[in-house]
Design an enzyme around this catalytic site. Structure first.
Site, PDB file in Angstrom:
ATOM      1  N   PRO A  70     -32.762  48.631  21.239  1.00 34.78           N
ATOM      2  CA  PRO A  70     -32.999  47.198  20.496  1.00 34.78           C
ATOM      3  C   PRO A  70     -33.941  46.024  21.355  1.00 34.78           C
ATOM      4  O   PRO A  70     -33.427  45.807  22.360  1.00 34.78           O
ATOM      5  CB  PRO A  70     -31.721  46.802  19.877  1.00 34.78           C
ATOM      6  N   GLY A 112     -36.211  49.760  26.659  1.00 39.62           N
ATOM      7  CA  GLY A 112     -36.910  48.838  25.693  1.00 39.62           C
ATOM      8  C   GLY A 112     -38.175  48.420  26.124  1.00 39.62           C
ATOM      9  O   GLY A 112     -39.412  49.000  25.525  1.00 39.62           O
ATOM     10  N   LYS A 159     -22.332  47.152  23.246  1.00 41.81           N
ATOM     11  CA  LYS A 159     -23.661  47.074  24.295  1.00 41.81           C
ATOM     12  C   LYS A 159     -23.479  45.926  25.162  1.00 41.81           C
ATOM     13  O   LYS A 159     -23.447  44.761  24.464  1.00 41.81           O
ATOM     14  CB  LYS A 159     -24.813  47.122  23.283  1.00 41.81           C
ATOM     15  N   HIS A 166     -28.735  43.449  29.751  1.00 42.95           N
ATOM     16  CA  HIS A 166     -29.765  42.783  28.880  1.00 42.95           C
ATOM     17  C   HIS A 166     -31.227  42.849  29.437  1.00 42.95           C
ATOM     18  O   HIS A 166     -32.077  41.935  29.380  1.00 42.95           O
ATOM     19  CB  HIS A 166     -29.469  41.448  28.526  1.00 42.95           C
ATOM     20  N   ARG A 219     -32.233  39.945  31.619  1.00 44.95           N
ATOM     21  CA  ARG A 219     -32.437  38.590  30.848  1.00 44.95           C
ATOM     22  C   ARG A 219     -31.479  37.685  30.480  1.00 44.95           C
ATOM     23  O   ARG A 219     -31.781  36.505  30.001  1.00 44.95           O
ATOM     24  CB  ARG A 219     -33.247  39.112  29.492  1.00 44.95           C
ATOM     25  N   SER A 274     -25.065  47.643  30.535  1.00 42.88           N
ATOM     26  CA  SER A 274     -26.251  46.918  30.572  1.00 42.88           C
ATOM     27  C   SER A 274     -26.348  45.389  30.678  1.00 42.88           C
ATOM     28  O   SER A 274     -25.199  44.929  30.524  1.00 42.88           O
ATOM     29  CB  SER A 274     -26.755  47.014  28.886  1.00 42.88           C
TER      30      SER A 274
END
Length: 382
Positions: free
Chosen positions: A83, A335, A257, A281, A284, A279
């Site tokens: 996502p 991603g 997630k 992110h 980020r 994860s």
């Protein structure tokens, strides 16, 4: 395996370079950047590429297969599309392009709550196969309505995001006016004028909006009001009390997630999740954090027999998929790689990127003499 891709762009780095030339600087920096000093985004990539794999040449080898089972479904490759928020800002119609490619290649596509197509449209494109990632709403009423929409759209997997209790501090986005509320400065307008193909496609498809959230947004919001709406609507800090009603409501597979610690992996098992995505992110959120693959190695070793352990962050290529799976991931997501592809090649970007990754990964498997994706851990060089 006859897989075709555009040989002018035979690597993800080629797609990244092309994307940088095709889209406005503010959009590229939103896609490409991490947080603070970008330490963890680079650590993600460096650490995964330190992993070495061991080939076994003098053995019987019947050929390799990328097919991988996850939650009882057989996918054609062990990777999916992660996502990503605001995909239509980076390339107009991006989430629909990627959802269609994922469906045609039989890999998972995860739709973000804050991207630019709706749950219903993604489900229509994928014939009810797209997963949905939930940013946790502040209000129970909104949470319940979004979950009911995902259920009505036949999403097989609900992904609950846990690693955004606060918005990451991203200096590039602040300079570019992409922090909330966003703004279109003279500098950004000049960047748009310098990218006519992007501008024309944006004109054709319209200004990107948070399509899933449209039914809940007051009409006629200006940019400042939009920022206030988003701040008031979402509360990403999760706990057991917030997760339990989701587990009670959702009858499909439930995934957490953003897991980076053994503690959160334990909590996910305790609270009845079917899987976790290790994860950070994409680097980020927490610049001082551990790389995703380092977290994965410990978590998969301890909990891989109790819950489906997946991974994103730092996975960019076919060899990276192999490295992550050798380190304990049962499945991987990317991603940026897919967004580079779409930003570089438009409507052909999804198909190209998936085909390229499949080709790279199969070459690694054939080189290792690894017949099945679940056998990658046997090739991890200790």
């Amino acid at each position: 395996m006859a897989i075709k891709f555009n040989t002018d762009y035979p690597s993800i780095d080629d797609l990244r370079s092309k994307a940088q030339k095709k889209i406005p600087k503010f959009a590229f920096e939103y896609l490409d950047g991490g947080c603070n000093e970008d330490v963890n985004i680079h650590r993600n990539t460096a650490d995964i590429r330190d992993i070495q794999l061991n080939p076994e040449y003098i053995k019987k080898f019947s050929g390799s297969s990328l097919k991988t089972k996850l939650f009882g479904i057989e996918y054609d490759a062990p990777f999916g599309i992660a996502p990503v928020g605001l995909q239509g800002l980076m390339w107009p119609n991006a989430p629909e392009i990627l959802a269609k490619s994922a469906f045609e290649h039989n890999i998972p596509f995860i739709l973000s709550t804050v991207t630019t197509t709706s749950i219903e449209r993604a489900s229509e494109i994928t014939e009810g196969k797209s997963w949905f990632q939930l940013y946790h709403p502040a209000e129970d009423r909104l949470r319940d309505d979004i979950i009911k929409r995902a259920e009505a759209a036949h999403c097989p997997v609900l992904v609950v995001l846990c690693d955004v209790p606060t918005f990451g501090f991203r200096p590039r986005d602040i300079r570019n006016g992409l922090a909330m509320p966003p703004k279109m400065s003279v500098k950004n307008i000049l960047q748009v004028l310098g990218k006519p193909h992007w501008a024309m496609q944006t004109l054709i498809h319209g200004q990107p909006n948070f399509e899933t959230l449209k039914p809940y947004m007051p009409k006629g919001l200006d940019l400042k009001q939009l920022g206030k709406f988003m701040d008031q609507t979402f509360n990403g800090r999760l706990n057991e009390e917030k997760i339990k009603p989701i587990r009670d409501m959702w009858k499909g597979k439930l995934v957490l997630k953003g897991v980076s610690s053994e503690y959160d992996a334990q909590q996910a098992i305790k609270l009845g999740f079917d899987g976790i995505i290790v994860s950070n992110h994409g680097g980020r959120q927490l610049d001082a954090g551990e790389s995703a693959v380092s977290s994965l190695s410990n978590i998969a070793k301890k909990y891989g027999d109790q819950i489906e352990v997946m991974m994103d962050s730092g996975v960019r290529s076919g060899p990276d998929v192999a490295r992550a799976m050798a380190s304990g991931a049962k499945f991987t997501f990317m991603g940026r790689s897919f967004m580079y592809g779409v930003s570089a090649l438009g409507k052909n970007g999804g198909d190209h990127t998936i085909s390229l990754l499949k080709t790279e990964l199969k070459q690694v498997m054939d080189q290792l003499c690894c017949e099945r994706t679940q056998d990658f851990p046997n090739h991890l060089l200790k």
